[in-house]
Enzyme design. Structure first.
Site, PDB file in Angstrom:
ATOM      1  N   ASP A 102       0.819  -1.214   0.000  1.00  0.00           N
ATOM      2  CA  ASP A 102       0.000   0.000   0.000  1.00  0.00           C
ATOM      3  C   ASP A 102       0.855   1.267   0.000  1.00  0.00           C
ATOM      4  O   ASP A 102       0.324   2.370   0.035  1.00  0.00           O
ATOM      5  CB  ASP A 102      -0.924  -0.011   1.233  1.00  0.00           C
ATOM      6  CG  ASP A 102      -2.032   1.034   1.155  1.00  0.00           C
ATOM      7  OD1 ASP A 102      -2.559   1.266   0.048  1.00  0.00           O
ATOM      8  OD2 ASP A 102      -2.368   1.627   2.199  1.00  0.00           O
ATOM      9  N   SER A 109      -6.940   5.015  -0.098  1.00  0.00           N
ATOM     10  CA  SER A 109      -7.162   3.682  -0.655  1.00  0.00           C
ATOM     11  C   SER A 109      -8.641   3.313  -0.512  1.00  0.00           C
ATOM     12  O   SER A 109      -9.251   3.564   0.527  1.00  0.00           O
ATOM     13  CB  SER A 109      -6.307   2.647   0.086  1.00  0.00           C
ATOM     14  OG  SER A 109      -4.947   3.000   0.060  1.00  0.00           O
ATOM     15  N   GLN A 143      -5.032  -1.908  -7.014  1.00  0.00           N
ATOM     16  CA  GLN A 143      -5.780  -1.077  -6.066  1.00  0.00           C
ATOM     17  C   GLN A 143      -6.531   0.027  -6.797  1.00  0.00           C
ATOM     18  O   GLN A 143      -6.015   0.619  -7.743  1.00  0.00           O
ATOM     19  CB  GLN A 143      -4.840  -0.438  -5.037  1.00  0.00           C
ATOM     20  CG  GLN A 143      -5.569   0.390  -3.981  1.00  0.00           C
ATOM     21  CD  GLN A 143      -4.618   1.082  -3.037  1.00  0.00           C
ATOM     22  OE1 GLN A 143      -4.281   2.247  -3.221  1.00  0.00           O
ATOM     23  NE2 GLN A 143      -4.174   0.368  -1.997  1.00  0.00           N
TER      24      GLN A 143
END
Length: 291
Positions: free
Chosen positions: A209, A233, A283
């Site tokens: 991430d 996110s 993502q």
């Protein structure tokens, strides 16, 4: 004696069991008031690992539902969805103040032998040929000197980062759709006796991430300053293909394929320094203009 940021992260991943299938996690204070999404991914993975034996995570699918508050511990509730002969599935919900802030499905597999092939690693400079990002950012003066720089660039991190496009250079400043970065966890990783890699694979989830949403900003970095954008996110998928050498250099090759409707889609691959594809990530993140 002070501990390194990497050692402190290892402590954060050492969850406290408070009941069967319930675990409590403390937070990293260094990331500000909002919990870093990678921390929640890593802690949720560790919680799920506590409910399996001699299996390794190979697939994670997660949604970030609400911002997490670093002032409050996070409760992780694990649901044992299925245990098969080869695969086991868990669902993990992260809770603060009685509300779900994150949920994740994670699949584990027993070790098997099968067909093998691997995407080739991009031809980029090796980490020994590159500068350490934090040192470069400190020399440049950070986000105050160049608004395209992340405010986190000068801070101590659990991972050493070396960008292929060196911060502050003309190549770095160009609008582009890809961002290869070498990463290495800055403490030794020692797993307990057994075939599984709970710590290494949870640390990989953390790293997966790092800077992912902001990769969706790169094609527009000369149109908007970071201060003009809200980034977060939204959902996150990680597939782990091979054993993870987390305390060795990994190429984190990030690239964006689309942005629309205040959302950007980003893909990434992790390669070992000898060119093996270790893991793949996709993502979708929120990128909303505020000015």
């Amino acid at each position: 004696m002070t501990t390194s940021r990497a050692d402190r992260l290892l402590n954060v991943l050492d969850l406290k069991q408070i009941e069967e299938n319930l675990y409590l996690g403390e937070n990293e204070p260094e990331n500000g008031a909002r919990i870093f999404g990678g921390q929640v991914l890593a802690q949720a993975s560790m919680a799920a690992y506590r409910t399996v034996l001699d299996l390794d995570a190979h697939s994670i699918h997660a949604y970030f539902l609400r911002p997490g508050d670093t002032r409050k511990a996070v409760l992780y509730e694990v649901e044992r969805i299925r245990d098969g002969r080869s695969f086991s599935t868990r669902r993990v919900v992260a809770i603060q103040s009685g509300q779900a802030i994150f949920n994740m499905d994670i699949s584990f597999q027993a070790a098997e032998v099968g067909l093998e092939h691997s995407l080739s690693m991009p031809n980029v400079p090796l980490p020994g040929e590159l500068q350490e990002d934090r040192e470069v950012a400190k020399r440049l003066g950070g986000a105050k000197a160049d608004p395209r720089l992340s405010a986190m660039a000068k801070l101590e991190r659990p991972f050493e980062l070396r960008s292929v496009f060196e911060l502050g250079t003309p190549a770095w400043a160009e609008a582009r759709a890809w961002n290869p970065v070498w990463v290495r966890f800055m403490a030794p990783v020692t797993e307990d006796v057994g075939p599984a890699q709970p710590i290494s694979r949870s640390l990989l989830a953390y790293a997966s991430d790092m800077g992912l949403v902001s990769t969706g900003y790169l094609p527009h970095q000369n149109e908007f300053d970071r201060s003009q954008l809200q980034m977060a996110s939204l959902d996150h998928s990680l597939w782990i293909h091979r054993p993870v050498p987390m305390d060795q250099w990994l190429l984190f090759h990030k690239r964006t394929s689309s942005a629309q409707g205040a959302r950007a889609l980003v893909h990434a691959d992790f390669f070992s320094s000898d060119g093996q594809l270790i893991a793949s990530v996709t993502q979708e993140g929120l990128i909303r203009t505020t000015k």
